[in-house]
Design an enzyme around this catalytic site. Structure first.
Site, mmCIF file in Angstrom:
data_model
loop_
_atom_site.group_PDB
_atom_site.id
_atom_site.type_symbol
_atom_site.label_atom_id
_atom_site.label_comp_id
_atom_site.label_asym_id
_atom_site.label_seq_id
_atom_site.Cartn_x
_atom_site.Cartn_y
_atom_site.Cartn_z
ATOM 1 N N SER A 68 -18.399 -56.156 102.009
ATOM 2 C CA SER A 68 -17.073 -55.656 101.653
ATOM 3 C C SER A 68 -16.065 -56.173 102.668
ATOM 4 O O SER A 68 -16.419 -56.456 103.826
ATOM 5 C CB SER A 68 -17.066 -54.126 101.668
ATOM 6 N N TYR A 71 -18.166 -45.511 105.950
ATOM 7 C CA TYR A 71 -18.358 -46.660 105.064
ATOM 8 C C TYR A 71 -18.093 -47.965 105.807
ATOM 9 O O TYR A 71 -18.871 -48.924 105.706
ATOM 10 C CB TYR A 71 -17.434 -46.537 103.859
#
Length: 259
Positions: A139, A152
């Site tokens: 990501s 995250y």
């Protein structure tokens, strides 16, 4: 010339989102996707929509025994795994103070250690074969931090660190290692990460489509790219952020922190 025809491709987190779309598009190109996830019902529903050959193996990436058994079953049936796509993962958008220790632990166990377990199980077979490709769906959150994403962000930074180190170790072996770093994608990911829908609404104009991400991933495999950052504008901004982090913090705070 690279072709997906008859390639044995193991996909984690294949039951929904980009994992499910990957399976369909790869099968359309002649590959044999091995669909893994915890939900058998969802995998069966997906398999019913796939043209060509595919296989379902229920597997939880946090369970080492299940991972090893799944990989052994694929090797026994097909003799090889050509491509491993580490896609399983989730996020929860909460402040650091509101995120429990157990949530930090669980998210790291799924998003990072899940990749470690699957790669550990598959890589020896690739090394023995002298060929293979490991694709980690990371990501842009692995390159930049943002508010309400500490847990995250940490997992994705870990994924990118692992991916970059493994790429160096595999240099010259015939095994390729790729990181796919998308920004926010319009998938069920946000049903858990952002139940209120506030973040999705705030970044709606920037959301990537699953098609964009999967098509980019397939091109990256074909061209054996080391890394793909999506979308292009965000990727350029990340590079500037890494060069001038404190200045970017000051001017990009409102743009980045939409949660």
């Amino acid at each position: 010339m690279f072709t997906f025809q008859d390639k044995i491709i193991l996909i984690t987190g294949a039951s929904s989102g980009i994992g499910a779309l990957m399976a369909q598009k790869l099968a359309d190109r002649g590959a044999i996707p091995i669909l893994t996830a915890r939900s058998v019902d969802k995998l069966q529903e997906l398999q019913s929509r796939i043209q060509g050959t595919s296989r379902i193996i229920p597997m939880d990436v946090t369970n080492e025994n299940q991972v090893n058994a799944a990989v052994s079953a694929v090797i026994q049936e097909y003799g090889r795994i050509d491509i491993l796509i580490n896609n399983a993962g989730y996020g929860v958008f909460e402040t650091f103070l509101d995120t429990s220790i157990s949530e930090f632990d669980t998210m790291m166990d799924v998003n990072y250690m899940g990749i470690v377990r699957c790669t550990k199980a598959v890589l020896p077979h690739m090394v023995a074969a002298g060929q293979g490709h490991i694709v980690n769906i990371a990501s842009l959150a692995g390159k930049i931090g943002s508010a309400k994403s500490s847990s995250y962000n940490a997992t994705k930074h870990a994924v990118l660190g692992l991916t970059n180190a493994l790429r160096q170790e595999m240099y010259g072996t015939g095994i390729y290692v790729t990181a796919i770093n998308p920004g926010p994608i319009d998938t069920p990911f946000f049903e858990k990460a952002d139940p209120s829908g506030q973040y999705v609404q705030n970044v709606k104009m920037f959301l990537l489509t699953p098609d964009q991400v999967v098509n980019s991933m397939m091109r990256a495999i074909e061209k054996r790219k080391a890394e793909v950052n999506l979308p292009f504008a965000a990727a350029a901004g990340i590079k500037l952020y890494q060069i001038f982090p404190r200045l970017a913090d000051k001017f990009a705070y409102k743009l980045i922190n939409k949660k």
